[in-house]
Design a protein around this motif. Sequence first.
Motif, short mmCIF file in Angstrom:
data_model
loop_
_atom_site.label_atom_id
_atom_site.label_comp_id
_atom_site.label_asym_id
_atom_site.label_seq_id
_atom_site.Cartn_x
_atom_site.Cartn_y
_atom_site.Cartn_z
N THR A 294 -18.20 6.71 -0.14
CA THR A 294 -17.72 5.75 0.87
C THR A 294 -16.75 4.76 0.25
O THR A 294 -15.72 4.41 0.86
N GLU A 297 -13.43 6.47 -0.16
CA GLU A 297 -12.74 6.63 1.12
C GLU A 297 -12.12 5.33 1.60
O GLU A 297 -11.01 5.32 2.13
N GLU A 298 -12.82 4.22 1.42
CA GLU A 298 -12.27 2.92 1.82
C GLU A 298 -11.03 2.56 1.01
O GLU A 298 -10.05 2.04 1.55
N SER A 300 -9.04 4.69 -0.44
CA SER A 300 -7.97 5.64 -0.11
C SER A 300 -7.24 5.24 1.17
O SER A 300 -6.04 5.51 1.31
N MET A 301 -7.92 4.60 2.08
CA MET A 301 -7.28 4.17 3.34
C MET A 301 -6.57 2.84 3.22
O MET A 301 -5.89 2.42 4.15
N GLY A 302 -6.68 2.13 2.08
CA GLY A 302 -6.05 0.84 1.90
C GLY A 302 -4.64 0.97 1.39
O GLY A 302 -4.10 2.07 1.21
N ARG A 304 -1.42 0.92 -1.18
CA ARG A 304 -1.27 1.55 -2.50
C ARG A 304 -0.39 0.68 -3.39
O ARG A 304 0.79 0.96 -3.59
N THR A 308 -4.52 -1.59 -6.70
CA THR A 308 -5.32 -0.65 -5.90
C THR A 308 -5.34 0.73 -6.53
O THR A 308 -6.36 1.42 -6.48
#
Length: 395
Positions: A294, A297-298, A300-302, A304, A308
């Motif tokens: 999880t 995944e969080e 990866s969606m933020g 770049r 990060t």
Amino acid sequence: MTDGLMSKAATMEIPINGTGDTGSLPEDDGLEQDLQQVMVSGPNLNETSIVSGGYGGTAEGIIPTSTVKGPAVRYNASFPGLRLLHAQGSFVTSHSSRGPSISPSESAASRIASQADASAGSGLHLPHPGPLATGDEAARGIAVEKFDIVKKWGINTYKCTKQLISERFGRGSRTVDLELETQIELLRDTKRKYECVLQLARALTHHFYSLVQTQHALGDAFSDLSQKSPELQEEFGCNAETQKLLCKNGETLLGAVNFFVSSINTLVNKTMEDTLMTVKQYETARLEYDAYRTDLEELSMGPRDTSTLCRLDAAQSHFQSHKGKYEKLRADVAIKLKFLEENKIKVMHKQLLLFHNAVSAYFAGNQQQLAQTLRQFNIKLKTPGAEKPSWLEEQ
């Protein structure tokens, strides 16, 4: 007259200029005469005083020397020692208002500093850190290592707790292996039922042991009464023999039931418990795997950016590590469940057959069948009052 001149000469102060030469005084001639008089007749030591001429000397530096014995000393400005002292920064001042005051020179401080540098560069090194410093560094390293362990544990606990709460409230996703989860639930249900059987078997053993003891006591009472009642000796004797036989068969059955209880206890509290411990480790690994999944995944969606990306690489590394641990434990659980099922069937088949044959033979009164059942399952009864064999006999 002579005493007055000697006193004056003894307390006379000689001003010295910056070069170490005596200054010219308006009464040099009188002073020279007085000094000659003193050198001839000697000073009055009872009135003699010594002027402390040093760095920053004042009028308070006059020290009475009424107890000092010896000849008077004449100041010689050309003495080499005085020139050396002056060259090295020593200062001779007079407390008289006529003498010049010489301020401290900076050459002394610079010379001391240069000597310290020279001694430091000439092989006079500072001592190396001793065992105490090494011990402090080791303790500091251990403290830092413990702090890192606590830090990692705190981060891992936070992530797992967050994942667990999310699963409980239905906001998070979890990894589920339906086949494995079904087998685990079946194992837990089987363990609960076997624990119930074990509890009942122990209760049966306890009650049956009480019954055997009661039969033994009753047989002893009948035997005693047969000897004290001649008219009922045959009847009491017959009942005494019956109770003793039942007691003997009861002890044989009790040995079989105890073996049954011991085998069930080993199966439930050791074999099944060991498998369930591995299941708990598997569930913990599954929770950690989902928590780091999880987190990945969080991230990866933020956005770049540089920070990060570094965090994303670290999260990916942690995810792969926990994924490998999860898959390894899942395989271990599957293998243990398979072996447990095979072992359970083998053990229970033997124990159930033993329990059935022993109980049937006992209540049927078939003493030979009961003894044969114990021999079949290699059960040895302990003789009452028998001593434990020594360790040499056990070898």
